[in-house]
Design a protein around this motif. Structure first.
Motif, PDB file in Angstrom:
ATOM      1  N   ILE A 238       0.840  -1.203   0.000  1.00  0.00           N
ATOM      2  CA  ILE A 238       0.000   0.000   0.000  1.00  0.00           C
ATOM      3  C   ILE A 238       0.872   1.249   0.000  1.00  0.00           C
ATOM      4  O   ILE A 238       0.590   2.240  -0.699  1.00  0.00           O
ATOM      5  CB  ILE A 238      -0.940   0.002   1.215  1.00  0.00           C
ATOM      6  CG1 ILE A 238      -1.919  -1.160   1.119  1.00  0.00           C
ATOM      7  CG2 ILE A 238      -1.684   1.327   1.312  1.00  0.00           C
ATOM      8  CD1 ILE A 238      -2.853  -1.078  -0.061  1.00  0.00           C
ATOM      9  N   ARG A 239       1.974   1.213   0.763  1.00  0.00           N
ATOM     10  CA  ARG A 239       2.882   2.362   0.801  1.00  0.00           C
ATOM     11  C   ARG A 239       3.494   2.622  -0.579  1.00  0.00           C
ATOM     12  O   ARG A 239       3.572   3.771  -1.033  1.00  0.00           O
ATOM     13  CB  ARG A 239       4.003   2.112   1.816  1.00  0.00           C
ATOM     14  CG  ARG A 239       3.584   2.155   3.272  1.00  0.00           C
ATOM     15  CD  ARG A 239       4.751   1.773   4.167  1.00  0.00           C
ATOM     16  NE  ARG A 239       4.425   1.738   5.577  1.00  0.00           N
ATOM     17  CZ  ARG A 239       4.564   2.768   6.421  1.00  0.00           C
ATOM     18  NH1 ARG A 239       5.032   3.916   5.967  1.00  0.00           N
ATOM     19  NH2 ARG A 239       4.248   2.639   7.682  1.00  0.00           N
ATOM     20  N   VAL A 240       3.934   1.556  -1.250  1.00  0.00           N
ATOM     21  CA  VAL A 240       4.546   1.716  -2.571  1.00  0.00           C
ATOM     22  C   VAL A 240       3.540   2.290  -3.562  1.00  0.00           C
ATOM     23  O   VAL A 240       3.849   3.203  -4.342  1.00  0.00           O
ATOM     24  CB  VAL A 240       5.101   0.370  -3.077  1.00  0.00           C
ATOM     25  CG1 VAL A 240       5.572   0.496  -4.524  1.00  0.00           C
ATOM     26  CG2 VAL A 240       6.247  -0.097  -2.185  1.00  0.00           C
ATOM     27  N   LEU A 241       2.317   1.760  -3.520  1.00  0.00           N
ATOM     28  CA  LEU A 241       1.281   2.260  -4.428  1.00  0.00           C
ATOM     29  C   LEU A 241       0.966   3.722  -4.133  1.00  0.00           C
ATOM     30  O   LEU A 241       0.852   4.545  -5.060  1.00  0.00           O
ATOM     31  CB  LEU A 241       0.020   1.404  -4.287  1.00  0.00           C
ATOM     32  CG  LEU A 241      -1.169   1.821  -5.163  1.00  0.00           C
ATOM     33  CD1 LEU A 241      -0.807   1.718  -6.637  1.00  0.00           C
ATOM     34  CD2 LEU A 241      -2.399   0.978  -4.831  1.00  0.00           C
ATOM     35  N   ALA A 242       0.839   4.063  -2.854  1.00  0.00           N
ATOM     36  CA  ALA A 242       0.540   5.453  -2.484  1.00  0.00           C
ATOM     37  C   ALA A 242       1.661   6.387  -2.913  1.00  0.00           C
ATOM     38  O   ALA A 242       1.415   7.491  -3.434  1.00  0.00           O
ATOM     39  CB  ALA A 242       0.320   5.550  -0.973  1.00  0.00           C
TER      40      ALA A 242
END
Length: 689
Positions: A238-242
């Motif tokens: 989720i962090r990478v996508l955000a």
């Protein structure tokens, strides 16, 4: 927004977010690039506001956690010590540049804006200027960009007071419940601000853009993040996508959205969301653990650019404006833009190293900083002297202007000041006389509604009567300031020929039935609502004639035209059985699409001829209203351009009278000189005399 953490106090802090320093650097690069080469808003300022709310609120929370109080005065004092020195240096440079390179007619506005920015109310100054036709165009001010600094300063004060009250009221409670209560307050305030911004974006964007209440939600989003961050847990995917989506949004915002037209309304969720995504993506992780976009932002190049962000932001806009004004251009072009960028970076580096860093260093720091203690003291004294000089100069010039207010001429001798009569073909004897109004009197030489409140700045419909108030017949003068500036001539004709002049006037509002007319830069539904009520009142009172402009200048080309919205108004008036006197609009002063004030040109070694404009630039060969008006039996177009312009050129002075009080409004003195020709043409159309 631009508050920077001290190199001295932060290098050893492992929790410091270098990626957010880099985000600030990328955002300022976008702001500068879009300002210089694209002439539009990039979304970078909105990202700055989120970061400002995040950093400042986080600092307040740490102080409350450590000492159970905020120490409001000390906090604001330290913030001012970080921000004011560089600001004063830039102000001194702008004032010097204005005095040596710009006409003295601009000194009053620059001194007023200097005080507005130093005391952090520049956004309100510009908001009022956007609505005032008596104000200079804020888009050409070298201090315009400081509106965001003003909003930031207002937020700092409000947030420090809020946090101080919260710390006192929540004493004795656990850290969790304390933060929840603060988060609820911030969220509620942010929601109200967002609703207010959304409403304002659709009603009056020019004001909304600078409104502190409309901008507050962007800062409060950052503040809410600072409060809630300890409770937020995100998985690495989720962090990478955000982070990836946030980085793409930051880079693409200015290309996809022109924020000047829609921010800080709901469209600002795009840059604000990008900042939020990048803040969350790297939260709680070490530099090597963060997603790759955050690691890129934490690179040395981005971080160093972030360290220069404040000074670079302050310097780039004045350099751009001085360059454009001196060269008479709308854009600097590739070469000029590179020159402006290079000078901005050099000045930012010098200011950061010679002023910012030394003054932020603590005397007892064991970390090496720029300069010796003696040098830091010398810089401090120099900055204080510079600040005092800036304030003294600005206050002194404002006091001088207020002690010597301009009084426009009321009655000019017709032999010495024939005005428009010199253009009408008859030989007119003209005595040698100094131009009136003077360049200092011009802005005050406005028609009566400007002073008696009969032109409304808001939704209210104000009706006033001039000329012969007891006459049975009436002409309604309707619309914006380009209807209003004919009133001095109408007053004379009404008294002479026995008719009432009834005004329905609203600033910046030609009659329109569209929320965003083709000639408007921003949505303005308030104008449409006002127009609908005016049309209803005209249908009730039924004046013999309705007077309004029938043409308007082309915004992106030479000449003039009839906007399609004017045809809608002609139809609406025809449906109500009202006859229309559609006058050709007055020519505007512009070169290469850039508006300029006659008084500035004359004060800057110009002449009535050189400060004028080619007639072919200002006007089409024929009145554009003649052909479309032929389809409306109730519309009677007429043209007084030959009373303002010569066959080849529209000068700014005729018959010793200054024609323009700014870029496009007639002086009341010249309007009165137009009364004989206006009366001749009205008499032929109305058959009243």
């Amino acid at each position: 927004m631009f508050t920077q953490t001290s190199t001295v106090t932060r290098r050893s802090d492992a929790t410091h977010r270098h990626d957010l320093d880099g985000l600030r650097g990328v955002a300022i690069a976008l702001v500068v690039g879009f300002h210089i080469w694209m002439g539009r808003v990039s979304g970078g300022v909105d990202i700055f506001l989120v970061l400002s709310g995040f950093f400042f609120t986080g600092m307040l929370l740490r102080r409350v956690d450590a000492s159970d109080r905020v120490a409001v005065w000390q906090t604001l004092r330290r913030t001012a010590r970080r921000l004011l020195p560089t600001l004063m240096v830039v102000h001194a440079a702008v004032i010097a540049g204005t005095v040596f390179a710009r006409p003295y007619t601009q000194w009053g506005d620059i001194s007023a804006q200097t005080l507005a920015s130093v005391f952090y109310y520049q956004n309100w100054y510009l908001a009022h200027a956007e609505l005032s036709y008596a104000a200079a165009d804020p888009s050409v001010s070298p201090l315009q960009h400081l509106w965001s600094m003003a909003i930031q300063g207002q937020f700092y004060l409000a947030m420090a007071l809020l946090a101080g009250a919260w710390a006192w009221l929540s004493r004795g409670r656990g850290p969790g419940p304390r933060r929840v209560s603060l988060l609820l307050v911030i969220t509620a305030l942010g929601a109200v601000s967002f609703w207010y911004a959304a409403q304002g974006s659709g009603r009056h964007q020019a004001w909304n853009y600078y409104d502190s209440g409309a901008r507050a939600w962007e800062l409060l989003v950052g503040a809410a993040l600072a409060v809630a961050l300890p409770w937020i847990r995100l998985s690495m995917p989720i962090r990478v996508l955000a982070a990836a989506l946030g980085a793409v949004a930051v880079l693409s915002c200015g290309l996809l959205i022109d924020g000047a037209d829609v921010f800080p309304g709901p469209a600002a969720l795009f840059p604000v969301g990008a900042a939020v995504a990048l803040i969350l993506a790297g939260a709680g992780l070490g530099p090597g653990e963060q997603p790759w976009p955050n690691r890129l932002l934490a690179s040395r190049a981005c971080v160093e650019l972030g360290n220069l962000a404040y000074a670079l932001y302050l310097w780039h806009w004045p350099l751009l404006i001085f360059y454009l004004v001196e060269n008479g251009k709308a854009t600097p072009g590739p070469g000029g833009g590179l020159l402006i960028l290079a000078c901005s970076v050099i000045l930012a580096v010098l200011t950061q190293r010679m002023v910012e860093s030394p003054l932020r260093a603590r005397a007892n720091s064991d970390v090496k900083t720029e300069g010796s203690p003696r040098y830091r003291r010398a810089v401090g004294v120099t900055v204080v002297v510079t600040g005092v000089a800036v304030l003294a100069g600005a206050v002194g010039w404002q006091m001088m202007l207020r002690a010597n207010p301009a009084h426009p001429p009321q009655a000019l001798d017709a032999l010495s000041y024939p005005g428009a009569a010199t253009l009408l073909g008859d030989s007119v004897e003209q005595k040698a006389a100094a131009m009136r109004p003077t360049v200092f009197e011009a802005e005050a030489d406005a028609p009566a509604p400007t002073y008696d409140g009969c032109i409304t700045p808001n939704r209210e419909v104000r009706v006033c009567t001039y000329g012969d108030p007891d006459a049975a017949r009436a002409i309604a003068v309707v619309g914006g300031s380009h209807s209003e500036h004919w009133l001095p001539a109408f007053e004379m004709l009404g008294s002479e020929h026995g008719f009432r002049v009834v005004t329905y006037l609203k600033e910046g509002c030609p009659l329109t039935l569209s929320d965003q007319p083709s000639y408007a830069e921003f949505p303005f539904p308030e104008c449409r609502e006002w127009t609908e009520e005016v049309l209803d009142r005209l249908a009730e009172t039924r004046p013999e004639w309705v007077f309004a402009p029938g043409t308007r200048y082309r915004m992106h080309a030479d000449g003039d035209e009839v906007p399609p919205e004017f045809l809608d108004i002609w139809t609406a008036l025809s449906d109500r059985g009202l006859r229309v006197l559609a006058i050709r609009d007055t020519p505007r002063l512009r070169r290469d699409g850039i508006m300029y004030r006659a008084i500035d040109c004359l004060a800057h070694r110009g002449t009535p001829f050189s400060c004028g404009v080619e007639r072919t630039t200002a006007l089409d060969p024929q009145n554009p209203a003649e052909q479309p008006a032929s389809a409306y039996p109730n519309v009677f177009p007429f043209d007084l351009s030959d009373s303002i312009c010569r066959p080849d050129r529209c000068r700014v002075v005729e018959g010793n009278i200054l024609i323009y009080r700014d870029e496009h409004h007639l002086t009341a003195s010249y309007s009165r000189s137009l009364a004989p020709e206006l009366g001749r043409q009205l008499g032929a159309l109305t058959q009243w005399w």
